[in-house]
Structure formats: C-alpha cells, structure tokens
Design an enzyme around this catalytic site. Structure first.
Site, PDB file in Angstrom:
ATOM      1  N   GLY A  13       0.648  -1.227   0.034  1.00 55.76           N
ATOM      2  CA  GLY A  13       0.059   0.008  -0.087  1.00 55.76           C
ATOM      3  C   GLY A  13       0.772   1.341   0.108  1.00 55.76           C
ATOM      4  N   LYS A  39      -0.732  -9.423  -1.191  1.00 52.19           N
ATOM      5  CA  LYS A  39      -1.602 -10.153  -1.523  1.00 52.19           C
ATOM      6  C   LYS A  39      -2.118 -10.135  -3.000  1.00 52.19           C
ATOM      7  CE  LYS A  39      -5.162  -8.729   1.145  1.00 52.19           C
ATOM      8  NZ  LYS A  39      -6.561  -9.219   1.992  1.00 52.19           N
ATOM      9  N   VAL A  81       0.033 -13.007   3.794  1.00 47.76           N
ATOM     10  CA  VAL A  81       0.680 -13.091   4.895  1.00 47.76           C
ATOM     11  C   VAL A  81      -0.506 -13.599   5.677  1.00 47.76           C
ATOM     12  CG1 VAL A  81       1.640 -12.288   6.985  1.00 47.76           C
ATOM     13  CG2 VAL A  81       2.076 -11.133   4.610  1.00 47.76           C
ATOM     14  N   GLU A 170     -16.873  11.775   0.992  1.00 46.53           N
ATOM     15  CA  GLU A 170     -16.359  11.692  -0.460  1.00 46.53           C
ATOM     16  C   GLU A 170     -17.221  10.741  -1.391  1.00 46.53           C
ATOM     17  OE1 GLU A 170     -12.027  11.207  -0.222  1.00 46.53           O
ATOM     18  OE2 GLU A 170     -11.944  13.201  -0.398  1.00 46.53           O
ATOM     19  N   ASP A 300      -1.694   2.119   8.345  1.00 45.15           N
ATOM     20  CA  ASP A 300      -2.848   2.116   9.030  1.00 45.15           C
ATOM     21  C   ASP A 300      -2.758   0.880  10.110  1.00 45.15           C
ATOM     22  OD1 ASP A 300      -3.913   4.163   7.506  1.00 45.15           O
ATOM     23  OD2 ASP A 300      -5.889   3.088   7.210  1.00 45.15           O
ATOM     24  N   GLN A 318      -1.142  10.073   3.424  1.00 45.00           N
ATOM     25  CA  GLN A 318      -0.071  11.080   3.646  1.00 45.00           C
ATOM     26  C   GLN A 318       0.804  10.643   4.797  1.00 45.00           C
ATOM     27  OE1 GLN A 318      -0.095  16.039   4.359  1.00 45.00           O
ATOM     28  NE2 GLN A 318      -2.069  15.072   4.661  1.00 45.00           N
TER      29      GLN A 318
HETATM   30  P1  FAD Z   1      -3.216   0.374   2.477  1.00 40.86           P
HETATM   31  O1  FAD Z   1      -3.446   1.374   1.481  1.00 40.86           O
HETATM   32  O2  FAD Z   1      -4.561  -0.394   3.089  1.00 40.86           O
HETATM   33  O3  FAD Z   1      -2.555  -1.036   1.976  1.00 40.86           O
HETATM   34  C1  FAD Z   1      -2.102  -2.261   2.448  1.00 40.86           C
HETATM   35  C2  FAD Z   1      -1.708  -3.217   1.636  1.00 40.86           C
HETATM   36  O4  FAD Z   1      -1.563  -4.507   2.164  1.00 40.86           O
HETATM   37  C3  FAD Z   1      -2.666  -3.452   0.437  1.00 40.86           C
HETATM   38  O5  FAD Z   1      -1.963  -3.668  -0.827  1.00 40.86           O
HETATM   39  C4  FAD Z   1      -3.429  -4.653   0.847  1.00 40.86           C
HETATM   40  O6  FAD Z   1      -3.692  -5.584  -0.334  1.00 40.86           O
HETATM   41  C5  FAD Z   1      -2.126  -5.418   1.533  1.00 40.86           C
HETATM   42  N1  FAD Z   1      -2.462  -6.443   2.239  1.00 40.86           N
HETATM   43  C6  FAD Z   1      -3.257  -6.288   3.243  1.00 40.86           C
HETATM   44  N2  FAD Z   1      -3.467  -7.604   3.933  1.00 40.86           N
HETATM   45  C7  FAD Z   1      -2.416  -8.409   3.477  1.00 40.86           C
HETATM   46  C8  FAD Z   1      -2.010  -9.704   3.905  1.00 40.86           C
HETATM   47  N3  FAD Z   1      -2.484 -10.652   4.777  1.00 40.86           N
HETATM   48  N4  FAD Z   1      -1.126 -10.079   2.925  1.00 40.86           N
HETATM   49  C9  FAD Z   1      -0.432  -9.628   1.956  1.00 40.86           C
HETATM   50  N5  FAD Z   1      -0.837  -8.261   1.686  1.00 40.86           N
HETATM   51  C10 FAD Z   1      -1.901  -7.703   2.541  1.00 40.86           C
HETATM   52  N6  FAD Z   1      -6.116   9.283   3.373  1.00 40.86           N
HETATM   53  C11 FAD Z   1      -5.392  10.337   2.637  1.00 40.86           C
HETATM   54  O7  FAD Z   1      -4.168  10.783   3.244  1.00 40.86           O
HETATM   55  N7  FAD Z   1      -6.039  11.199   1.765  1.00 40.86           N
HETATM   56  C12 FAD Z   1      -6.954  10.647   1.192  1.00 40.86           C
HETATM   57  O8  FAD Z   1      -7.870  11.603   0.407  1.00 40.86           O
HETATM   58  C13 FAD Z   1      -7.623   9.485   1.681  1.00 40.86           C
HETATM   59  N8  FAD Z   1      -8.887   9.327   1.034  1.00 40.86           N
HETATM   60  C14 FAD Z   1      -9.388   8.205   1.297  1.00 40.86           C
HETATM   61  C15 FAD Z   1     -10.436   7.656   0.661  1.00 40.86           C
HETATM   62  C16 FAD Z   1     -11.127   6.486   0.803  1.00 40.86           C
HETATM   63  C17 FAD Z   1     -12.314   5.892   0.239  1.00 40.86           C
HETATM   64  C18 FAD Z   1     -10.496   5.650   2.070  1.00 40.86           C
HETATM   65  C19 FAD Z   1     -11.124   4.213   2.384  1.00 40.86           C
HETATM   66  C20 FAD Z   1      -9.288   5.918   2.764  1.00 40.86           C
HETATM   67  C21 FAD Z   1      -8.881   7.114   2.249  1.00 40.86           C
HETATM   68  N9  FAD Z   1      -7.661   7.672   2.930  1.00 40.86           N
HETATM   69  C22 FAD Z   1      -7.242   8.750   2.626  1.00 40.86           C
HETATM   70  C23 FAD Z   1      -7.031   6.642   4.145  1.00 40.86           C
HETATM   71  C24 FAD Z   1      -5.653   5.972   3.280  1.00 40.86           C
HETATM   72  O9  FAD Z   1      -6.382   5.299   2.232  1.00 40.86           O
HETATM   73  C25 FAD Z   1      -5.108   5.221   4.108  1.00 40.86           C
HETATM   74  O10 FAD Z   1      -4.710   5.706   5.286  1.00 40.86           O
HETATM   75  C26 FAD Z   1      -3.961   4.458   3.471  1.00 40.86           C
HETATM   76  O11 FAD Z   1      -4.503   3.411   2.474  1.00 40.86           O
HETATM   77  C27 FAD Z   1      -3.078   3.416   4.327  1.00 40.86           C
HETATM   78  O12 FAD Z   1      -2.024   3.200   3.731  1.00 40.86           O
HETATM   79  P2  FAD Z   1      -1.248   1.654   4.240  1.00 40.86           P
HETATM   80  O13 FAD Z   1      -0.245   1.637   3.197  1.00 40.86           O
HETATM   81  O14 FAD Z   1      -1.247   1.541   5.614  1.00 40.86           O
HETATM   82  O15 FAD Z   1      -2.337   0.502   3.837  1.00 40.86           O
HETATM   83  P1  NAD Z   2     -13.657   8.053  10.191  1.00 45.82           P
HETATM   84  O1  NAD Z   2     -13.877   7.173  11.503  1.00 45.82           O
HETATM   85  O2  NAD Z   2     -13.000   9.227  10.330  1.00 45.82           O
HETATM   86  O3  NAD Z   2     -15.322   8.309  10.202  1.00 45.82           O
HETATM   87  C1  NAD Z   2     -16.517   7.528  10.540  1.00 45.82           C
HETATM   88  C2  NAD Z   2     -17.741   8.408  10.731  1.00 45.82           C
HETATM   89  O4  NAD Z   2     -18.679   7.248  11.050  1.00 45.82           O
HETATM   90  C3  NAD Z   2     -17.737   9.041  11.723  1.00 45.82           C
HETATM   91  O5  NAD Z   2     -18.155  10.441  11.742  1.00 45.82           O
HETATM   92  C4  NAD Z   2     -18.514   8.434  12.869  1.00 45.82           C
HETATM   93  O6  NAD Z   2     -19.171   9.339  13.928  1.00 45.82           O
HETATM   94  C5  NAD Z   2     -19.527   7.661  12.065  1.00 45.82           C
HETATM   95  N1  NAD Z   2     -20.150   6.403  12.682  1.00 45.82           N
HETATM   96  C6  NAD Z   2     -19.122   5.472  13.466  1.00 45.82           C
HETATM   97  N2  NAD Z   2     -20.245   4.536  13.918  1.00 45.82           N
HETATM   98  C7  NAD Z   2     -21.478   4.933  13.445  1.00 45.82           C
HETATM   99  C8  NAD Z   2     -22.923   4.426  13.733  1.00 45.82           C
HETATM  100  N3  NAD Z   2     -22.850   3.300  14.166  1.00 45.82           N
HETATM  101  N4  NAD Z   2     -23.836   4.926  13.114  1.00 45.82           N
HETATM  102  C9  NAD Z   2     -23.523   6.159  12.239  1.00 45.82           C
HETATM  103  N5  NAD Z   2     -22.546   6.638  12.085  1.00 45.82           N
HETATM  104  C10 NAD Z   2     -21.257   6.170  12.677  1.00 45.82           C
HETATM  105  O7  NAD Z   2     -13.589   7.151   9.138  1.00 45.82           O
HETATM  106  P2  NAD Z   2     -13.429   7.272   7.464  1.00 45.82           P
HETATM  107  O8  NAD Z   2     -14.154   8.245   7.148  1.00 45.82           O
HETATM  108  O9  NAD Z   2     -13.615   5.848   6.875  1.00 45.82           O
HETATM  109  O10 NAD Z   2     -11.922   7.760   7.660  1.00 45.82           O
HETATM  110  C11 NAD Z   2     -11.083   6.789   7.950  1.00 45.82           C
HETATM  111  C12 NAD Z   2      -9.491   7.524   8.052  1.00 45.82           C
HETATM  112  O11 NAD Z   2      -8.969   7.819   6.484  1.00 45.82           O
HETATM  113  C13 NAD Z   2      -9.384   8.852   8.633  1.00 45.82           C
HETATM  114  O12 NAD Z   2      -8.219   8.917   9.244  1.00 45.82           O
HETATM  115  C14 NAD Z   2      -9.616   9.623   7.663  1.00 45.82           C
HETATM  116  O13 NAD Z   2      -9.051  10.832   7.761  1.00 45.82           O
HETATM  117  C15 NAD Z   2      -9.026   9.082   6.288  1.00 45.82           C
HETATM  118  N6  NAD Z   2      -9.513   9.498   5.045  1.00 45.82           N
HETATM  119  C16 NAD Z   2      -8.991  10.817   4.624  1.00 45.82           C
HETATM  120  C17 NAD Z   2      -9.882  11.305   3.571  1.00 45.82           C
HETATM  121  C18 NAD Z   2      -9.234  12.523   3.005  1.00 45.82           C
HETATM  122  O14 NAD Z   2      -8.123  12.950   3.528  1.00 45.82           O
HETATM  123  N7  NAD Z   2      -9.832  13.197   1.975  1.00 45.82           N
HETATM  124  C19 NAD Z   2     -10.746  10.584   2.778  1.00 45.82           C
HETATM  125  C20 NAD Z   2     -11.228   9.249   3.259  1.00 45.82           C
HETATM  126  C21 NAD Z   2     -10.499   8.624   4.633  1.00 45.82           C
END
Ligand code: FAD
Ligand code: NAD
Length: 400
Positions: A13, A39, A81, A170, A300, A318
């Site tokens: 990731g 994976k 893993v 989003e 994460d 980030q």
């Molecule tokens: P991941 O991106 O989850 O990568 C983990 C990797 O490990 C993946 O490739 C997965 O396939 C692999 N993996 C998992 N388990 C195993 C296993 N058992 N064996 C082998 N491989 C495995 N953050 C921002 O800063 N800005 C944003 O705009 C933003 N937008 C987001 C929008 C959405 C819809 C979501 C869901 C999240 C967003 N986030 C954003 C949060 C961000 O995506 C996560 O914080 C970020 O992906 C974490 O990176 P990571 O490398 O720790 O994990």
């Molecule tokens: P989050 O935990 O930030 O938000 C989850 C929301 O769901 C909260 O507002 C919470 O009050 C609500 N919630 C929780 N339990 C609930 C329930 N039982 N019923 C109704 N509402 C409930 O989770 P996320 O939005 O998936 O974000 C996860 C991480 O990824 C955060 O750290 C976030 O900053 C990051 N992220 C960042 C961006 C970006 O920078 N643009 C975009 C997506 C995610």
C-alpha cells in the site's frame, strides 16, 4: 563477504510501497536482499476507492502492477501473509515462509463494523478494489432492474450510506456525479432517487470549521442527499439500516446499503503482536515497536503518537507515505550500524472531495472550497502516484 541482510516488507500500500520505492534507490543488490510481499500483484490507490465504488472511475484505473515500479534487485512475492512470528523472525504466507533481519509491517486497513449486528452480512464496505467494484455494479444493476421491471420498486433507487466521515462524504460526492449519468442511461426519473446518509455524531467532519462543513452539506443536499445526523446505526438487515431516534429503533429501507463508518488495522496485528487495539500498535518515535528494534510498523496498522501529544495521528495515506520514507532512511542507518532517526509528521493539509467539481479543505493552514479544493485534490492524488512511479506513472494514472 558478510551475508546480506534480509529486509522483508509486508503490504504494497502507501506505506510499504513508499518504503520500497525509496529503499531500492538508496540500496544496491550487495547492500541487502529486499523482498516485498503483497496479496495481489497490483497496488491500488485506496484513496480513490470512493470513486471506484460510485462508478465515477473504472476500478482498473485505480490500480497498477507492482512489478512496474520495482527495480530488478527487489524480489516481489504475491502471497497473503497469514502469520508474523516476531521472535522467530519468520513470516508465514500462502506462498511459503520467509525469514527476515529487518521487517516492515504495512498491512493496512480493513473496514470496522464495531460488532454491529448484521453489518458484515447486509452492507457493502468500501475496503478494497473488489468491494468497490461490487458496489458500483450493484448500484447500476439496481437502476437497470428498476428500469426493466413493471412493478417499479422505489427501493432500487434508494441508497443508504452509513457514516459522514471523510470516506462517507467523499463517496456521497461521487454519487451526486454518478446518479445523473445512471438516470440518463436507464431513462429513470432522477427525482425518484433517494440518497440518505446516517451519522451518529451531532456534527459531521468535526476537524473542519462550520463554514467548510456547511459548504459540504449544502452542496450535497442541493444534489439530493439527505443527512440524518445524531442518528446512530444499531443494526443492519436485509431491508437496510436500523437506527436509533429518541431511544426508539427505526428501520430505514434501501436496496443499496453501504457502511463507510470507520476503519481498523489488519486483523493479523492482534494475532502477531501484544498491546494491539483495533489492529493498530503504538510505535516508538523511530517507527519501530517496543522490544523490537528491527521491526517497523507503519501506515494504518500503526498508532503514531508524536512526542508531547496524547493521541495518535489519524491514519491517512499522507502519513503512511511519510512513514515509508523515514523507514527506508532508518533501514539504511541500521545496515550501516548507525542510530535511527525519529519520525516527524509534516501536515500539508486535508482535502475532502465532493465529486469531481467541488470540495472542501485546509491546505497549508488555509481553508479552500469549490473548484480550488477539487483541483487540489487532483494534485494530491497525482502526487501520490508520482512519488512511487515518477513522471511515467503520473502520466498514465494521474488525474490531469
Ligand atoms: P493500505 O493502503 O490498506 O495498503 C495495505 C496493502 O497491504 C494492500 O495492498 C493490501 O492488499 C495488502 N495486504 C493487506 N493484508 C495483507 C495480507 N494479509 N497479506 C498480504 N498483503 C496484504 N488518506 C489520505 O491521506 N487522503 C485521502 O484523500 C484519503 N482518501 C481515502 C478515501 C477512501 C475511500 C478511503 C477508504 C481511505 C482514504 N484515505 C485517505 C486513507 C488512506 O487510504 C489510508 O490511510 C491508506 O491507504 C493507508 O495506507 P497503508 O499502506 O497503511 O495501507
Ligand atoms: P472515520 O472514523 O473518520 O469516520 C467515520 C464516521 O462514521 C464518523 O463520523 C462516525 O461518527 C460515524 N459512525 C461511526 N459509527 C457509526 C454508527 N454506528 N452510526 C452512524 N455513524 C457512525 O472513518 P473514515 O471516514 O473511513 O476515515 C478513515 C481514515 O481515513 C481517517 O483517518 C480519515 O482521515 C482518512 N480519510 C481521509 C480522507 C481525505 O483526506 N480526503 C478521505 C477518506 C478517509
């Protein structure tokens, strides 16, 4: 010649791939044996999953082959893993057992349903490319079904979104772009589409000012989204969500139900380490963990508490990328017998998109809304692919 140290990176990731991208530049084949395990044989931009889930971006556009960004001296293994044995210094996978001298754990996030009854079975989760693909197909199937059926079940045009955090908001933004396209394609009256977002907290996006939140809410409401804030979801079933209003349970019905209300770190963390909460372990300032100077835990699956702070930083891409860069630097230090450096986070801001044309955010301390925010979001998204794969990848996968 001294035996080469084995550096094993788990997860491709943002955290794992950024570590390897920097490591492969600064270490040669003679310096260390670098192995990356993931994976899938592709990396996906998790930060674009809301687009793939709504169908505003094809799922294939969210991913690229990991091999395309690796140098020859990095070995890639496609495997899941299954166990990390920190004391024996071994990692078990579906494709063999790997030992290590230095380990980087970057296994990322999973959806967190907080044990809410029926949530895993009855709601979609925005978790990876496959779940995103399922959600966008399901939404389109429901429109097609509505258009083709004689009885016209309005629930086919109803979408429930759980959580108005960044992911929920989003995703709603993308839906407001996608719904007019689908209504047009299937000849459906758009006024019949009902998108409802249910949020437990009294205020959504609490890290943003009232002005930014009001902008986001008005933008989405004008495009047909209804918000129910201060309304916890207590269960999910085949009809939709069960919510609590004034201490009484109410059933909300829809044929598309998406849970976007929280994430946790990989479940493997609890199996592999002690002191793990919601799949995250508190790291030391140099991103290794207590008692293990050769195990880095980043992204994460980690909880990084800056010196002097009392809470971990929110887990974001980030943060994961910056941690990956520092980890590569620290691995080089370890290999040279030098002390490691502490990690400091440089917060460049946060942008929350509202579809392709609008957004809200704070960038370098300044609040932005509208087209400016949407533009900044594309800059951030493109920068992420540029940092891993340079101009070539940014050209192929970037958002310009
Ligand atoms: P991941 O991106 O989850 O990568 C983990 C990797 O490990 C993946 O490739 C997965 O396939 C692999 N993996 C998992 N388990 C195993 C296993 N058992 N064996 C082998 N491989 C495995 N953050 C921002 O800063 N800005 C944003 O705009 C933003 N937008 C987001 C929008 C959405 C819809 C979501 C869901 C999240 C967003 N986030 C954003 C949060 C961000 O995506 C996560 O914080 C970020 O992906 C974490 O990176 P990571 O490398 O720790 O994990
Ligand atoms: P989050 O935990 O930030 O938000 C989850 C929301 O769901 C909260 O507002 C919470 O009050 C609500 N919630 C929780 N339990 C609930 C329930 N039982 N019923 C109704 N509402 C409930 O989770 P996320 O939005 O998936 O974000 C996860 C991480 O990824 C955060 O750290 C976030 O900053 C990051 N992220 C960042 C961006 C970006 O920078 N643009 C975009 C997506 C995610």
């Amino acid at each position: 010649m001294a035996e080469r140290k084995k550096v094993l990176v788990l997860g491709a990731g943002y955290a794992g791939l950024q570590t390897v991208a920097k490591l492969q530049k600064q270490l040669s084949e003679e310096d260390a044996q670098i192995t990356l395990i993931n994976k899938n044989d592709y990396h996906y931009e998790a930060t674009w999953l809301h687009e793939a889930s709504a169908g505003t971006l094809n799922y294939e556009d969210v991913l690229y082959p990991i091999a395309s960004v690796l140098k020859k001296h990095v070995k890639f293994v496609k495997a899941e893993v299954t166990k990390i044995d920190r004391n024996a210094k071994k990692v078990e996978t579906t494709n063999g057992i790997f030992d290590f001298d230095i380990l980087v754990v970057g296994l990322g996030f999973e959806s967190e349903t907080f044990g809410i009854e029926g949530m895993k079975e009855h709601a979609f989760q925005i978790e990876n490319v496959n779940t995103a693909r399922q959600i966008s197909r399901h939404i389109e199937d429901k429109f097609a079904n509505y258009a083709a059926s004689k009885t016209k079940d309005n629930k086919d045009l109803a979408i429930l979104v759980g959580g108005a955090g960044f992911t929920g908001v989003e995703f709603l933004g993308e839906l407001t772009d996608r719904i007019p396209e689908l209504a047009n394609k299937y000849g459906v009256d758009q006024s019949k589409v009902k998108i409802t977002c249910v949020e437990a907290a009294p205020k959504m996006l609490p890290m943003f000012s009232d002005e930014l939140v009001n902008h986001a809410v008005s933008y989405l409401e004008e495009r047909g989204v209804e918000f129910k804030v201060g309304t916890p979801i207590v269960a999910a079933n085949e009809k939709g969500f069960v919510v609590k209003v004034d201490d009484k349970e109410q059933q909300l019905e829809a044929n598309t139900v998406v849970w976007a209300a929280g994430v946790r770190g990989s479940h493997l963390m609890e199996k592999s380490f002690e002191g793990v909460k919601r799949g995250r372990i508190v790291t030391k300032q140099d991103l290794t963990i207590d008692g293990y100077d050769d195990i880095f835990v980043i992204g994460d699956v980690s909880a990084f508490i800056p010196e002097g702070a009392d809470r971990p930083l929110p887990t974001t891409a980030q943060l994961a990328m910056q941690q990956g860069e520092k980890t590569a630097t620290n691995i080089k230090h370890i290999l040279k017998g030098e002390p490691t450096e502490n990690f400091t986070y440089a917060d460049r801001g946060t942008v929350c998109s509202l579809g392709r044309h609008d957004g809200v955010g704070v960038v370098f301390g300044r609040e932005i809304t509208g087209k400016k925010a949407a533009f900044m979001k594309r800059v951030v998204d493109t920068r992420a692919v540029f940092k891993i794969g340079g101009l070539g990848l940014a050209y192929k996968k970037g958002k310009f």
